[in-house]
Write a protein that holds these residues in place. Structure first.
Motif, PDB file in Angstrom:
ATOM      1  N   ARG A   7     -60.099 -36.557 -38.810  1.00  0.00           N
ATOM      2  CA  ARG A   7     -59.041 -37.550 -38.711  1.00  0.00           C
ATOM      3  C   ARG A   7     -58.579 -37.931 -40.081  1.00  0.00           C
ATOM      4  O   ARG A   7     -59.364 -38.192 -40.964  1.00  0.00           O
ATOM      5  CB  ARG A   7     -59.552 -38.801 -38.022  1.00  0.00           C
ATOM      6  N   GLN A   8     -57.343 -37.970 -40.238  1.00  0.00           N
ATOM      7  CA  GLN A   8     -56.834 -38.393 -41.516  1.00  0.00           C
ATOM      8  C   GLN A   8     -55.940 -39.572 -41.322  1.00  0.00           C
ATOM      9  O   GLN A   8     -55.459 -39.833 -40.248  1.00  0.00           O
ATOM     10  CB  GLN A   8     -56.051 -37.266 -42.157  1.00  0.00           C
ATOM     11  N   CYS A   9     -55.820 -40.296 -42.398  1.00  0.00           N
ATOM     12  CA  CYS A   9     -54.853 -41.351 -42.327  1.00  0.00           C
ATOM     13  C   CYS A   9     -53.828 -40.967 -43.334  1.00  0.00           C
ATOM     14  O   CYS A   9     -54.131 -40.556 -44.428  1.00  0.00           O
ATOM     15  CB  CYS A   9     -55.457 -42.660 -42.700  1.00  0.00           C
ATOM     16  N   HIS A 461     -61.510 -45.167 -35.224  1.00  0.00           N
ATOM     17  CA  HIS A 461     -61.276 -44.766 -36.612  1.00  0.00           C
ATOM     18  C   HIS A 461     -59.954 -45.352 -37.127  1.00  0.00           C
ATOM     19  O   HIS A 461     -59.908 -46.010 -38.153  1.00  0.00           O
ATOM     20  CB  HIS A 461     -61.245 -43.234 -36.713  1.00  0.00           C
ATOM     21  N   GLU A 462     -58.896 -45.097 -36.379  1.00  0.00           N
ATOM     22  CA  GLU A 462     -57.580 -45.559 -36.840  1.00  0.00           C
ATOM     23  C   GLU A 462     -57.511 -47.075 -36.835  1.00  0.00           C
ATOM     24  O   GLU A 462     -56.864 -47.684 -37.691  1.00  0.00           O
ATOM     25  CB  GLU A 462     -56.462 -44.956 -35.982  1.00  0.00           C
ATOM     26  N   HIS A 465     -58.690 -48.437 -40.013  1.00  0.00           N
ATOM     27  CA  HIS A 465     -57.623 -48.486 -41.032  1.00  0.00           C
ATOM     28  C   HIS A 465     -56.737 -49.718 -40.814  1.00  0.00           C
ATOM     29  O   HIS A 465     -56.332 -50.383 -41.773  1.00  0.00           O
ATOM     30  CB  HIS A 465     -56.732 -47.242 -40.945  1.00  0.00           C
ATOM     31  N   GLU A 489     -60.974 -43.495 -46.658  1.00  0.00           N
ATOM     32  CA  GLU A 489     -61.482 -43.134 -45.329  1.00  0.00           C
ATOM     33  C   GLU A 489     -62.823 -43.789 -45.016  1.00  0.00           C
ATOM     34  O   GLU A 489     -63.331 -43.633 -43.895  1.00  0.00           O
ATOM     35  CB  GLU A 489     -61.606 -41.613 -45.192  1.00  0.00           C
ATOM     36  N   SER A 492     -62.797 -46.564 -42.147  1.00  0.00           N
ATOM     37  CA  SER A 492     -62.442 -45.999 -40.850  1.00  0.00           C
ATOM     38  C   SER A 492     -63.527 -45.053 -40.338  1.00  0.00           C
ATOM     39  O   SER A 492     -63.838 -45.042 -39.145  1.00  0.00           O
ATOM     40  CB  SER A 492     -61.102 -45.285 -40.935  1.00  0.00           C
TER      41      SER A 492
HETATM   42 ZN    ZN Z   1     -58.452 -41.974 -41.514  1.00  0.00          ZN
END
Ligand code: ZN
Length: 662
Positions: A7-9, A461-462, A465, A489, A492
């Motif tokens: 997962r990325q933000c 996770h999100e 953030h 990260e 999160s």
């Molecule tokens: Zn993330």
């Protein structure tokens, strides 16, 4: 095993470096996201850019450094008030014309950013400024670094070249992402080749059949990942795998090569040997050598585990196909399929079954409940104008005083033309000196009927953030978000645990008394199933990180570098695949930064240990909110972690996790 599964933000990192001079009127109690149409977006964009230029000119005309921090803060606020909504609408606006209008707008802001950060007169004022407190001192240091990294101290011709490089890099990044977004590849499968696919999947793909009844699938994740994990035909999986790993095409390989060459040239303008040196001196990790050392220790930790897991999967394949083990090869398109089989057999975990336990609306209520309890806040849903009817908005109030703190939007379901991953988008940064409250949006693509466990983790996770953004209480807007890319990260990643542990999960019955509840034994099995495959997973993360570092240290044709690295792994390099063509992280600001996912995990797991197993302890939650979530980058991230932990951070918890020895 695609890259983006991590997962990325997509935090808009450029906003950190960007800057209105005139005092603004006090903000209304609940600032809302502007909902531009295409013409409105262009007008707002042009207006904000012209304003910023005017304000910068005024800033440069002042001789005294006095007031420069507040002026820069106002300049940044004026910019983000248009830039952030434009960026978000570019990804979520239902009207394609609005999404299209965002692209040139963003390019203009990138260009403006460099122009502002190359403004020698403002730079001199910041340099001469005497900070009145620690937060101003940190702002001065960060600004000077931003100015210097943008070329303000370079000789005029080098400075002009730096500006041209920054502009070109943004143009190339947009082209790279466009080539992925617009990739027309479709892969056709006969009904027989769909054997093994869950009924819900087949139903969802029903509209995508051609006149012969074959399924015509796109390269989108919701089609691709379940296919690789469930389709019994190895040939069919191979066809899909190779097509997916060619996404972006040859054009993107050429673009990537150009991007890394330009970055090298940029570093050389500063007399630095490589882009890795240029980028990493501003990160927590500090240098390419420190990244290399970290990555080497990751490899050491997982190399045997990966081999062991691959051997088990190979044995599973031999058993499944009835082939002699010696003649059985585990191909890359076999990995998730046999992993899924082993998980089902060994841990009796069926992700599809879990959707009954986590109906989506209830799962959202769960995340909100946990966050309110842990951080001492109240979320109040309010009807406000939104960009799509299913988008929800919440005020964040202080639980004790009821005072308004901030707000967030939830845009959770897929629709045509929408951003197709999960991410948090900042809308407004916090600034106490400007009496500015933050806001953010969570954008995801959840199954509306129910979540599997992976999706619950993604949501958690999100939302980690989102909490980091909306509980921010920084003096200055440029400090509102974390500045160190290898830290962003961590909060999160840490919050994912609240989707895994029995303590918080027990609260699910409060939001849904009628839902089946996970037993202690089921939670244990879920944990074990998740950990199965850590060796393979981290070895792959290691490979992506090393590849990114190789190009960042010494640019060469990307496919050759990748093929050499992948060939040295137990499963080798599948002929005809070209993963770098869709590796959008390294075409963007994550370059020389992919290691940061694992680095942030080191900190996340270490910080988690402060809860001593009681994840719902409101005292630790409060301390975490005060020392980490509220601080943005106004204090060095490493010092925030030290304060929270009361000691130096260690990587023990991380290595215990990835080797399964926790
Ligand atoms: Zn993330």
């Amino acid at each position: 095993m695609g890259i983006r599964r991590v997962r990325q933000c997509l935090l808009l990192l450029l906003a950190v470096a960007l800057p209105a001079i005139a005092a603004r009127p006090a903000p209304p109690a609940r600032p809302l996201m502007p909902l531009y149409d295409a013409a409105g977006l262009k007008k707002a964009c042009d207006g904000a850019i012209a304003n910023a230029r005017r304000h910068a000119k005024l800033m440069g005309e002042k001789k005294s450094p006095t007031g420069v921090f507040n002026e820069w803060n106002q300049l940044q606020i004026g910019i983000e008030d248009v830039l952030n909504p434009a960026y978000l609408l570019g990804e979520v606006a239902p009207d394609k014309a609005v999404r299209d209008a965002a692209e040139p707008c963003l390019a203009q802001f990138i260009s403006l950013n460099t122009e502002l950060l190359q403004n020698e007169k403002i730079y001199r004022r910041v340099e001469a400024a005497k900070p009145a407190n620690a937060h101003q001192a940190k702002l001065r240091k960060d600004l000077l670094e931003n100015f210097e990294d943008s070329g303000v101290t370079l000789a005029p011709e080098k400075r002009a070249r730096a500006k041209a490089i920054f502009d070109k890099l943004e143009e190339l990044r947009q082209a790279f992402d466009r080539n992925i977004r617009d990739d027309p590849t479709r892969v056709t499968f006969t009904p027989a080749e769909m054997e093994g696919m869950p009924a819900a999947y087949l139903k969802a793909q029903e509209g995508k059949r051609d006149k012969d009844g074959n399924y015509v699938l796109t390269l989108a994740y919701p089609s691709y990942f379940p296919f690789l994990a469930n389709a019994t035909s190895g040939e069919a999986r191979k066809r899909y795998y190779v097509a997916k790993l060619r996404e972006g095409g040859e054009k993107n390989l050429a673009i990537l090569e150009e991007i890394f060459a330009l970055r090298k040239e940029l570093a050389a303008l500063y007399g630095l040997p490589s882009f890795a040196d240029y980028a990493l001196r501003r990160r927590m990790v500090g240098s390419p050598q420190a990244v290399d050392k970290f990555l080497a220790s990751v490899k050491d930790a997982v190399v045997d585990l990966e081999k062991k897991e691959l051997e088990e999967l190979r044995a599973e394949k031999a058993k499944d196909l009835g082939t002699p083990l010696a003649d059985t090869r585990l191909e890359r398109w076999d990995t998730s399929y046999y992993q899924e089989r082993v998980r089902k057999a060994r841990y009796a975990v069926d992700q599809e079954e879990l959707r009954k336990y986590f109906p989506t609306e209830k799962a959202v209520d769960y995340v909100l409940l946990v966050s309110q309890r842990l951080y001492g806040v109240t979320f109040k849903e309010v009807k406000v104008p939104v960009w799509n009817p299913d988008v929800r908005y919440f005020d964040v109030l202080d639980a004790k005083t009821g005072a308004f703190q901030s707000g967030f939007y939830l845009d959770l379901y897929p629709r045509e033309g929408k951003f197709n991953h999960a991410a948090q988008f900042g809308i407004r940064g916090a600034s106490l000196v400007a009496k500015r409250t933050p806001s953010a949006a969570l954008v995801a693509n959840l199954d509306a009927k129910g979540l599997d466990h992976g999706e619950l983790e993604t949501l958690m996770h999100e939302f980690g953030h989102v909490m980091n953004a909306v509980l921010s209480r920084t003096d200055y807007q440029p400090h509102s978000a974390n500045g160190k890319q290898d830290f962003v990260e961590a909060p999160s990643k840490m919050y994912e645990e609240w989707a895994r542990r029995e303590g918080p999960l027990a609260l699910f019955k409060e939001v849904c008394p009628d839902c089946p509840q996970l037993t202690h034994e089921q939670i244990e099995r879920l944990q074990a199933a998740r950990r199965y495959g850590q060796g393979i997973r981290y070895a792959r993360q290691w490979l992506y990180s090393v590849f990114d570092m190789e190009l960042s240290k010494n640019p060469r044709p990307p496919l050759a570098v990748w093929a050499a690295l992948e060939s040295a792994t137990p499963q080798g390099h599948p002929e005809g695949t070209m993963l770098p063509a869709s590796f959008s992280h390294i075409a963007s600001s994550y370059a020389a930064g992919y290691y940061g996912y694992m680095w942030a995990e080191v900190l996340a797991l270490d910080m988690l240990s402060a809860f001593h197993g009681n994840l719902m302890d409101p005292e630790v939650g409060r301390r975490y909110r005060d020392t980490i979530l509220s601080q943005g980058s106004q204090e060095e991230e490493i010092d925030q972690v030290r304060k929270f932990l009361g000691r130096e951070p260690t990587s023990d918890a991380f290595f215990a996790e990835i080797t399964g020895k926790r």
